[in-house]
Design an enzyme around this catalytic site. Structure first.
Site, PDB file in Angstrom:
ATOM      1  N   VAL G  46      82.335  47.940 -48.699  1.00  0.00           N
ATOM      2  CA  VAL G  46      81.352  47.104 -48.025  1.00  0.00           C
ATOM      3  C   VAL G  46      81.755  46.915 -46.560  1.00  0.00           C
ATOM      4  CG1 VAL G  46      80.288  44.815 -47.969  1.00  0.00           C
ATOM      5  CG2 VAL G  46      80.789  45.921 -50.159  1.00  0.00           C
ATOM      6  N   CYS G  47      83.039  46.785 -46.363  1.00  0.00           N
ATOM      7  CA  CYS G  47      83.547  46.465 -45.040  1.00  0.00           C
ATOM      8  C   CYS G  47      83.044  47.400 -43.945  1.00  0.00           C
ATOM      9  CB  CYS G  47      85.073  46.443 -45.068  1.00  0.00           C
ATOM     10  SG  CYS G  47      85.731  45.302 -46.295  1.00  0.00           S
ATOM     11  N   PRO G  48      83.112  48.705 -44.118  1.00  0.00           N
ATOM     12  CA  PRO G  48      82.665  49.554 -43.007  1.00  0.00           C
ATOM     13  C   PRO G  48      81.181  49.371 -42.702  1.00  0.00           C
ATOM     14  CG  PRO G  48      83.171  50.879 -44.969  1.00  0.00           C
ATOM     15  CD  PRO G  48      83.643  49.490 -45.241  1.00  0.00           C
ATOM     16  N   GLU G  50      79.550  46.628 -42.916  1.00  0.00           N
ATOM     17  CA  GLU G  50      79.441  45.392 -42.140  1.00  0.00           C
ATOM     18  C   GLU G  50      79.906  45.581 -40.702  1.00  0.00           C
ATOM     19  OE1 GLU G  50      79.821  41.656 -45.120  1.00  0.00           O
ATOM     20  OE2 GLU G  50      81.694  42.528 -44.413  1.00  0.00           O
ATOM     21  N   LEU G  51      81.015  46.284 -40.556  1.00  0.00           N
ATOM     22  CA  LEU G  51      81.569  46.455 -39.209  1.00  0.00           C
ATOM     23  C   LEU G  51      80.642  47.339 -38.362  1.00  0.00           C
ATOM     24  CD1 LEU G  51      85.397  46.794 -39.847  1.00  0.00           C
ATOM     25  CD2 LEU G  51      84.011  44.769 -39.466  1.00  0.00           C
TER      26      LEU G  51
END
Lengths: 187, 187, 187, 187, 187, 187, 187, 187, 187, 187
Positions: G46-48, G50-51
């Site tokens: 998920v993190c990438p 979001e970033l």
């Protein structure tokens, strides 16, 4: 620790003295001998006989330069009322301290915690505010103020004659003892 | 808290009693009246006069069912030696307790911490081991044992006659007081 | 922690010294060697033999610049009485300290808490007030003061000859040891 | 509190005994008399003379039913090496305890905290594991083991003859004292 | 917290160095590289092989400006004796620290509490007195001092070449790494 | 206290192992020998050379029945990515533990608190989960995994041959030492 | 206590910013608006997204005078590697803070203690370093950075127009509210 | 510690719900999704616009099986009055909790201690009573309830599809991510 | 301790006063008499009748130089709304303090902890900020403000006429009492 | 915390009741309504007017099933004496509690610590022993007992009619309020 030798601590309390309301503080105890007489409660039974007995010694005590105070957990208002209505108490001319907050009563270790009143304790206090003698009786046993005179005379004699001590049952004018190496084991 | 009403705590100490070494415990204080007389030190000056004075009351006290004990921070060996060598002490037939560990002296709040010796305190203890009266004098002021008789008689009377109290200066045979509602403020 | 090397703390006590009552303080222990001999109680059995034994060494110890003190929980009054009445103790000319408050007895860790008396401990104290040797026996076992002389001589020798030590059983005049690298493992 | 009367606490340590490595515990001290001799360090100077001196008493001590132990902060390995290389130590047949963790040294209050080594303390322990006598010298002052014999004989005599005590300088066979009321002040 | 990066704290201890007794302090560790080698006990088995092994590296280490110290809970006296009697130890010319109070052993977290001896820990300390590397083996497993040379060379290289680091198995003269953004994930 | 002899505590962490995500717990360390290799951070410079070096020993270590784990404060996701992108790390087949919560890093005392990463510490853990050896280098100084083989062989030999120990620089097949009384001071 | 209104505390951390390693401190947050976006871990899922989503808003945010920071428990080295290898992350030009010691993560109360990683929390910080808004989602639920623009505009409007507030769903240019007595209960 | 993942604690509070006074407890939050919307005070300015905005999403939220609660430090009586007199609030049909004792406000860490009112915090709580998302704005910045729908859908999707996660800006029906080893570093 | 005689402590709160929002502090209570009337909650049932009743006394109280304040845990916004919508409250012209943080409510010991609201307590405060009288009723029992007038007149009379006191049921103009020795027991 | 709602705690005190001495305990307060009236001191000035005033309400209060008690720090003996000698107090037929140990005075928080007397506090206690109303005046300001009747009637009405409350100035027979949703904001 023994109560003997304890220095009176600062306090301020209301009192009834022979027709007047007065304030009593630890300063009043400095510079002269004092008798401080605690008792449980005004308008009771043994107490008035003790206070009356003390009054009978009052003149003699004053001659010895000794002031007299009674003290209970009752207020000075109650002392006044008792003075007004009791034949025995009406004769009293010394200072009757009111201590409903138990300040003085605790200071002399005579509080009955559960009941909130004082034990029957009499204290002799020297001109430095230091306790020299104490006598306490359980409730129901009245004191005899006449023994105070001899004790105070002995205490005063000892204070005024460093190096001498008063033997048991000593009365004014009798011989005292001069503790010395030579006396050890000789008495 | 007042010392009056305090229950004697368990203890075991060595004592000298009229030619013998004996062990004294709190159990000895149960079931009879006792007088316990503390004093600073053997082989000193006021003490022997007090102890001799107490001895003179001993017969009378025994008649009242009252046992007598003296106690100092000296050992029972020293009590024996003093008894051997002092004319006054040699007369003593009651129990002389030795308390070099200050057990009993602390229990009755008469230890002079700095000097390690006891104050001149006399205690009357009832058959339940409860303190009923105390009298303590500063060093140099001898006690008068004769007042003990009246106090013990008063304490015994009050114990035996629930509902009556002894007024000030009460002597055996004199009238006592029966506290009642009607007496309030009438004395 | 070992008692050896402990510095004597400030104190002031009363003592009996050869016909006089004197005050002894920690200052008396500064600047000369001292022997301090605790024992349980005056007017007992082993103690007088030990104190007499110590007295016999007193002249020799004084020649070594060493002062001698005995100390028990008894008062100086009792020391005086014992001195008066005991043949053995009557010979004593050194200082007999009275310690009823256990100040000195606690300082040297020789208090029997339960009994309130001292153990049979002998201490050698150097001119800085520092403990150099101690010997303590259980009650019932007397000490032999004659061993003190050799110990003090050894302690003095070591103090005066930095870099030398005294072997076991060393007597004055015998050879000492100079600890050095070369001596390691060679004795 | 005095070290005299202290009970030995549980411990387990390694020791060297006459050609063997052995384990020593507090149990070994139960049921017989023991001498426990602390010293600062192996391969030093005063120590071997003391240990050799102790060895010379060993036969006599064994005849008294008394076991002997030395103890330092060195390991049992070092004791073995010292035994191998030192003429004096090579004669030793008693048990040499190694105490690098300071367990036993702390238990007997002879640890010099800063240096991590023991003081020169000798303890006599009775068959109940209770300390009966102690002697400690500052470093540089050797002990004399010959005094141990008399002390142990006295301690054994007292243990075996309840009611008797040994006076100062008592030697086996000499008269002892039977403390009694009559003896008080008579010695 | 990791021991790496810890600063050596103040201490003063006695040591044996090649025929002399010397004092070692934390100041000796300032301004040059040091190897500090703890081991359990003198006169044991693995220890001498390790210390001998270390001695073989000593010349090389000195060329690197690195001083060498061994340390155990034994005294410097014992180190001297071991040096005298052991063939392996007799070769040692570096400093052998005695730590019977466990000061240094605790400071480097290598004390076996129960036994009172040190673990087999070797520490590399930089000229600021800061620990740069440590190797500790359980008892029974000897160390190999030869790895020290490479570690010290690496540590010195890194200290002298800020911005470079030494990869695994790096030997003097081999290529080092210059950490940079570009190298991330490229090795 | 020394880290040697410490028992591994319970933990559960995620790891990357040769193409898979696996869970690693303290149970995995029971019943076989383990090497646990901490390093500061993935995608840096010295670390991959160390991990590659360790991989080169992996086959040999497995033959010794020894499992290998690396561990940093990076997650197992990052380990996977590093494995994917680094040539050196891509070769690794042992388990790479992720410890972003510092559980294992704190347990082995290798946390650099300020930076939140591990020091370069390698631990040998025996089949009881007990630490047998540790080697830690400051950052910038790579380790040499080849010394692990010999240490593990020595540790295994000692575990399997109670009563024998391995001298310094011991290699498999060489003679070991049997500690005995006779060997004391002979090495 | 609410996190809103909390002042950012002093810190210094390493970061990766668009091809460089930089140091980020609390001082960087003073004097301009900031968005600080925590996420669990690099190289996850998920993190990438979001970033990347945040990157798409970066130009617009910069126009508003607002700087952008991402932060996870990964090191700046890992950020660099992720940036190198991930298509999504490779686009990022704002600052990626590495916080393996959890300093910043704890300061903003978004640490998942057990896992050692950050929650998905986005914070808007005003030019005084004071938190003005926060949004946190459980793991597995991505954020939508587009809502940040409106929130920052509202926060900036309120800061620049004391006495006005922005109603729900307010967009730049829409009417705001001027709180006044007359408005009470009128909305 | 992060508020995300916190379990709602037991509470009982009074509320106003669409014409009735009702009691709300933590039990009401079990078994269905909930939105809990804190705001500072009734009869103010931003608050009614936010609550009205939330009402507009209420039907959609109910379709998602999600209950809605607002909460302030005002009593339920005041909520009723506001509902009666405000056009915006009059439309509200969800539950308005009164929390004058700050129980719930403290439980969700949104109390402004000094003022005694709540911050503008919106929480999404799952059917286990566990917080899944939070959004808090400083006073003066209204929230936008429309983003709640997507967050709840994402949270519900993730709960119902273990093993899948929703990327940033995910809308219902869009693709989710299935975290797997192969995806690491591929996004 | 009695609340009577307590000095008001520093505080700052928002209030609604007759069409305006004002700030009220402890300073407002200095220099004039005040009535402070706590009640549970706005928009309830007994409260408005009490506040209206107080309003009816307001003119008379102002004539006495006495300011009036009501206070509940509601905000000043709610007070304004209540004032707008309630016929009874709309008449109020004195100051209505909002105390949602319970500052003043706790200071006067009238907080119902569980509910977060105030008890029905009315306090009369003198120009020194000292509490002179208090009346508190359980919920459900309305107060009668008319008794305030007489109490304040009595309090003012006593303050202005040192040495006089007001008997029970005293009304302005009636005789007071001058406490004196002569009056004791005469009433 | 508010005194309202506090439950009376166990106590036993002596009291004077209309010609008799009686014991009063907390049990006497269970099962009927009570008025408890504290005042500073017997034989003072305001107090008798208050107690007389209370007596005048006594018949009416008894009709309401309400018992009346006065209480001061004076003993029951003093109450008796005051009753005997004061015209006003002589009329009193309710119970006058003596509380020299301040038990009850502390329980109701009306002790003036410094003076050891009670404040002028009147408490209404319900049949469960729970305080329902309190009124306290500073010294010098007499109370008016007539307001008690209405308060007790209101308290009784509310207790007997759950769901109804009495508005301000309510008199028996007047309308009460039934709190309901519809009434909110309508008064």
């Amino acid at each position: 620790m023994s109560i003997i030798g304890k220095q009176i601590e600062p306090f301020t309390l209301q009192a009834y003295r022979n027709g007047d309301f007065v304030e009593v503080t630890d300063e009043d105890f400095k510079g002269k001998w004092s008798v401080l007489c605690f008792y449980p409660a005004d308008f009771t039974f043994v107490c008035p006989t003790e206070l009356e007995d003390l009054q009978e010694q009052y003149d003699e005590l004053k001659k010895l330069g000794c002031e007299v105070y009674s003290c209970s957990a009752d207020t000075h208002f109650v002392h006044k009322a008792w003075h007004d209505h009791s034949e025995a108490i009406g004769k009293i001319t010394y200072t009757m301290i009111g201590d409903p907050s138990h300040k003085l009563i605790r200071m002399f270790d005579v509080l009955r915690e559960e009941e909130g009143v004082a034990d029957r304790g009499t204290f002799i206090i020297d001109p430095d505010g230091v306790i020299q003698a104490v006598e306490i009786n359980a409730d129901g046993i009245g004191r005899d103020a006449s023994t105070l005179i001899d004790k105070i005379k002995a205490a005063q004699y000892v204070r005024n004659h460093p190096g001498e001590v008063c033997p048991a049952k000593w009365k004014e004018g009798e011989e005292t003892l001069k503790p010395s190496l030579d006396l050890v084991g000789k008495i």
